[in-house]
Design an enzyme around this catalytic site. Structure first.
Site: not given
Length: 499
Positions: A373-374, A381, A386, A390, A405, A417
């Site tokens: 989670d960011i 935002n 916004h 994005d 990888r 997010e």
């Protein structure tokens, strides 16, 4: 008719590949055989030249041994020195490589020179071989580095012995000088091409003689060259290929370390020169095969042209079908990928997690899930707008995806997010390594977030991992990862938790 075209293509392909493969095999086998023959020939030359060099040094040592015994038995008075001069003059014809014999007293003064009168005040106490014998009581012969003779001004190599006085004290040195020009006479009779070279050097890389002779090479040391630094470390004979540090010519080298003396004999042939005959043969073979392939291709083209006249409509239909397949692939991609970040979407994540859980249960392997989670994304935002949010999601998604990888791993946008990462065949330690890499990469990227207490964009990561026998279903694994994520956020964010 389409099948007919395929059969013609297949026939042409088989013929072409067969001819090309056979020719390539023949050319490469011929090249390998030629290189093997060159290496064998060069190794035989090193054996002959090593024996030749050892013979000269041994012969010189025997002459010195006889002279030293006479000096130590009879002394070094004028009469004894004259008898030595006569003895040397009789032996000199037996050894054409020998330029002369010189006797020095304990202070380096010349007592005898077999090839010219002694110059007034001649003294060689500064010569390396004299200093060696003066300071070293060893009775063994000493092979000196190339020097310019003070009596003849030619480049020579010295083979020398010390002689002692009645009480074992140092009394002087007897030295045989071997003219490099005479020494190289045999080397010059060997055909090694315009770019070839023959060398004789110490095992420590100091050059003694080189053919063709170049005065600027005298005194050079090749201890850093590949032969000494790489090949002679664990073997005494062998072959190698590299570019010479002297003139930049790529050569094929054969080298042999003497078993009895600290000498290395090297024979080098110019690679381009040595492979000239092979290149001509290879070019001729390629020209013949190219002609056959062109003829075969022309006949095949005539057949295909006639067939294609009857399948034009079928070809157009095939193009239309391909366009339809491409469109379906694009639709499938849109159905499984998030349009904003380009990551897999929620649907793809659910299907993949379900498949991997079943596989882990079936094969009893580990499966790890990261929920990410960011941190403070709503504040981001509110602060930047916004569109910037994005762009931040896109940048973070790309950065996290770069940390994963393996083809079997999946990075998906779970919602808003939140990002999820499925890691098959991964235990908790491996999942923690991936998660820590994501935190480190974000720290390095340092995306500005002035509304965050960290001053940059950070993420919180929850880790859930279970082996196949412990997996009760994908929802349980997802709940554990969510719980670990919330724990990471409660502990202060910008961290990983769980495992």
């Amino acid at each position: 008719m389409k099948r007919d075209i395929h059969l013609v293509f297949l026939l042409l392909l088989i013929i072409g590949l067969s001819l090309a493969s056979l020719t390539l095999w023949k050319v490469m086998a011929s090249r390998k055989q030629m290189l093997d023959d060159i290496n064998t020939h060069s190794l035989n030359l090193t054996q002959a030249l090593s024996t030749y060099s050892e013979g000269i040094v041994r012969q010189s040592s025997m002459i010195l041994l006889g002279l030293v015994e006479r000096l130590e038995t009879e002394g070094s008075g004028p009469a004894q020195i004259e008898r030595l001069r006569q003895l040397v003059s009789r032996q000199q014809s037996l050894m054409p490589q020998m330029s002369g014999v010189t006797v020095y007293d304990k202070d380096g003064r010349w007592l005898m020179s077999s090839n010219r009168p002694i110059p007034a005040g001649a003294n060689s106490s500064d010569r390396a071989y004299f200093i060696h014998h003066r300071d070293d009581p060893s009775r063994e012969p000493f092979i000196g580095l190339p020097i310019r003779s003070r009596s003849t001004q030619e480049w020579v190599i010295t083979v020398s012995r010390r002689f002692d006085g009645p009480h074992g004290e140092f009394a002087g040195v007897v030295a045989v000088t071997l003219g490099i020009e005479n020494f190289l006479r045999l080397f010059g009779q060997l055909d090694i091409g315009r770019e070839g070279a023959i060398g004789l050097s110490y095992t420590d890389g100091a050059l003694l003689v080189r053919y063709p002779f170049r005065e600027q090479d005298m005194g050079r040391n090749f201890s850093k060259s590949p032969i000494y630094a790489k090949y002679l470390v664990d073997r005494s004979v062998g072959t190698a290929s590299f570019t010479s540090s002297l003139d930049g010519v790529e050569r094929l080298y054969a080298f042999r370390k003497s078993d009895k003396l600290p000498l290395v004999t090297t024979v080098a042939l110019g690679r381009n020169e040595a492979l000239a005959a092979w290149r001509f043969e290879a070019l001729l073979s390629l020209l013949v095969v190219s002609g056959l392939l062109m003829l075969t291709g022309f006949v095949g083209w005539m057949l295909i042209r006639d067939i294609r006249r009857r399948v034009a409509v079928e070809s157009e239909l095939r193009v239309a079908q391909q366009q339809l397949l491409d469109s379906n692939q694009k639709l499938a991609h849109l159905a499984l990928n998030d349009p904003l970040t380009g990551l897999a979407n929620r649907r793809c994540f659910n299907e993949t997690l379900d498949v991997e859980v079943r596989r882990a249960q079936r094969e009893k392997t580990s499966l790890a899930l990261l929920m990410i989670d960011i941190d403070h994304f709503k504040l981001f935002n509110d602060t930047y707008g916004h569109p910037a949010g994005d762009a931040c999601l896109q940048e973070v998604g790309a950065l996290l995806a770069a940390c994963v990888r393996r083809p079997t791993d999946l990075v998906a946008r779970y919602g808003g997010e939140e990002i999820a990462v499925v890691l098959p065949l991964t235990d908790s330690a491996g999942a923690a390594v991936v998660a820590q890499m994501m935190l480190d990469r974000l720290k390095e990227k340092a995306i500005d977030h002035r509304a965050s207490p960290f001053g940059r964009v950070t993420v919180s990561i929850g880790i859930a991992c279970a082996a196949g026998a412990e997996l009760d279903g994908w929802q349980v694994l997802l709940d554990h990862a969510d719980g670990a994520l919330y724990a990471a956020k409660r502990l202060g964010r910008n961290r990983l938790h769980g495992g």
